[in-house]
Design a protein around this motif. Sequence first.
Motif, mmCIF file in Angstrom:
data_model
loop_
_atom_site.group_PDB
_atom_site.id
_atom_site.type_symbol
_atom_site.label_atom_id
_atom_site.label_comp_id
_atom_site.label_asym_id
_atom_site.label_seq_id
_atom_site.Cartn_x
_atom_site.Cartn_y
_atom_site.Cartn_z
ATOM 1 N N GLY A 232 0.851 -1.321 -0.035
ATOM 2 C CA GLY A 232 0.002 0.017 -0.041
ATOM 3 C C GLY A 232 0.809 1.266 -0.076
ATOM 4 O O GLY A 232 0.442 2.131 -0.487
ATOM 5 N N SER A 233 1.852 1.239 0.653
ATOM 6 C CA SER A 233 2.746 2.396 0.970
ATOM 7 C C SER A 233 4.239 2.459 0.182
ATOM 8 O O SER A 233 4.318 3.187 -0.902
ATOM 9 C CB SER A 233 3.102 2.827 2.203
ATOM 10 N N LEU A 234 4.968 1.486 0.232
ATOM 11 C CA LEU A 234 6.466 1.281 -0.464
ATOM 12 C C LEU A 234 6.011 1.221 -1.924
ATOM 13 O O LEU A 234 6.709 2.095 -2.703
ATOM 14 C CB LEU A 234 6.938 0.352 -0.123
ATOM 15 N N ILE A 235 5.091 0.505 -2.201
ATOM 16 C CA ILE A 235 4.706 0.424 -3.903
ATOM 17 C C ILE A 235 3.775 1.441 -4.377
ATOM 18 O O ILE A 235 3.850 2.114 -5.020
ATOM 19 C CB ILE A 235 4.493 -0.755 -4.150
ATOM 20 N N GLY A 236 2.514 1.351 -3.499
ATOM 21 C CA GLY A 236 1.486 2.028 -3.994
ATOM 22 C C GLY A 236 1.662 3.651 -3.935
ATOM 23 O O GLY A 236 1.537 4.337 -4.990
ATOM 24 N N TYR A 237 2.164 4.209 -3.011
ATOM 25 C CA TYR A 237 2.657 5.773 -2.903
ATOM 26 C C TYR A 237 3.588 6.049 -3.548
ATOM 27 O O TYR A 237 3.660 7.239 -4.353
ATOM 28 C CB TYR A 237 2.865 6.179 -1.642
ATOM 29 N N SER A 238 4.611 5.159 -4.173
ATOM 30 C CA SER A 238 5.541 5.578 -4.999
ATOM 31 C C SER A 238 5.135 5.657 -6.269
ATOM 32 O O SER A 238 5.465 6.510 -7.118
ATOM 33 C CB SER A 238 6.895 4.614 -5.017
ATOM 34 N N LEU A 239 4.405 4.743 -6.708
ATOM 35 C CA LEU A 239 3.766 4.698 -8.135
ATOM 36 C C LEU A 239 2.859 5.985 -8.361
ATOM 37 O O LEU A 239 2.697 6.475 -9.394
ATOM 38 C CB LEU A 239 2.696 3.566 -8.263
ATOM 39 N N TYR A 240 1.758 6.185 -7.196
ATOM 40 C CA TYR A 240 1.050 7.375 -7.406
ATOM 41 C C TYR A 240 1.822 8.556 -7.539
ATOM 42 O O TYR A 240 1.033 9.343 -8.204
ATOM 43 C CB TYR A 240 0.108 7.295 -6.010
ATOM 44 N N MET A 241 3.006 8.877 -6.724
ATOM 45 C CA MET A 241 3.775 9.992 -6.972
ATOM 46 C C MET A 241 4.098 9.889 -8.558
ATOM 47 O O MET A 241 4.026 11.145 -9.121
ATOM 48 C CB MET A 241 4.859 9.909 -6.175
ATOM 49 N N GLN A 242 4.670 8.845 -8.949
ATOM 50 C CA GLN A 242 5.102 9.110 -10.366
ATOM 51 C C GLN A 242 3.989 9.515 -11.255
ATOM 52 O O GLN A 242 4.250 10.123 -12.177
ATOM 53 C CB GLN A 242 5.708 7.642 -10.592
ATOM 54 N N LEU A 243 2.966 8.855 -10.901
ATOM 55 C CA LEU A 243 1.773 9.058 -11.975
ATOM 56 C C LEU A 243 1.076 10.401 -12.054
ATOM 57 O O LEU A 243 1.019 10.988 -12.861
ATOM 58 C CB LEU A 243 0.608 7.936 -11.982
ATOM 59 N N ILE A 244 1.216 11.015 -10.878
ATOM 60 C CA ILE A 244 0.817 12.405 -10.711
ATOM 61 C C ILE A 244 1.975 13.376 -11.483
ATOM 62 O O ILE A 244 1.501 14.119 -12.062
ATOM 63 C CB ILE A 244 0.992 12.931 -9.145
#
Length: 320
Positions: A232-244
């Motif tokens: 949820g955080s290590l992978i999810g938030y990292s991907l979310y930031m990149q997509l933003i």
Amino acid sequence: MPQSIQTTKFLILCVVWGLTWIAVKSGIETVPPMMFAATRFACAGALLLLWTLRGRRMALIKSKDLFRLLVSSLLMITLCYGPLFWGMQFVSSGTAAVLEMSLTPLALLAFGIALREESWSTARALAMGLGALGLSVLFFPAVSLDELSQSHALVGLAAVAWAAVSSAWGSVLMRPLLRRYDSTFLSGSTTLIGGLILGMAALVFEPTAAQSLTVLWDGKAIAAWLFLVIFGSLIGYSLYMQLIRDIGPARAGSFAFVSPAIAVSVGVLFGGEAISFQSIIGMAMMLLAAYICLNGDKAVLTPLTRRGGRNAIRDCYTSE
């Protein structure tokens, strides 16, 4: 960046954050919700920063950007998850899901336009309306109309609504920083700062928060916590930031139309839950909304004008 890579990132984000619903539900059965979220984010943030330090990607934030990073961290983590978990004490999970997941992409688009990170289009307006309607159709059986007439439920709904607005506001504020600094470094900074402040808030507002740090959690809560930290955080938030950064807040935020469908599907396939025709219709509307949001005006106009069987959609993830 190649379209296929961005598409893969988006799909992974949708799957991971679709599954976090189940993990959160399992964890907060025995652990105070705010402290559960705070420890998850603080731990993930520390690990991400250690990773950036190891790869020598950690950067010194310029003084002019430090305030923006702090505000973004508060909005995306502390002022989002604190009110969200607090508000869910007074409304059903179905009602909260409809409100929070419907408002998230709408708020991302609104703040994106206001802060000049997004542009308005008819296709996006159609996608937002269709997605919100689809969420309502999917979760309507879980929405209690009686609770909406109670005063404490209205306060809870306001808290859930603010959580969506806060997260979206912080996400859009973060985009200029993502163009200047490493996305993993910013993901770690945001989750660590937000998680630590959320932990302090939990100690103040949750009576059993301090005690929960001194006892061993049960196996179910530990498994859920580990899933949320890693995926949820290590992978999810990292991907979310990149997509933003790469495709813009509104397109990245269309995960909110896909993740609920994934969560429901997992419940049907592995949890033995029943699914109705109404739920299928709702999920289909949400997936169509995400498709339109990601593809922009071409998703609406091209099928009407294409000739000779030419490809209707291309470059759907083109950066703003």
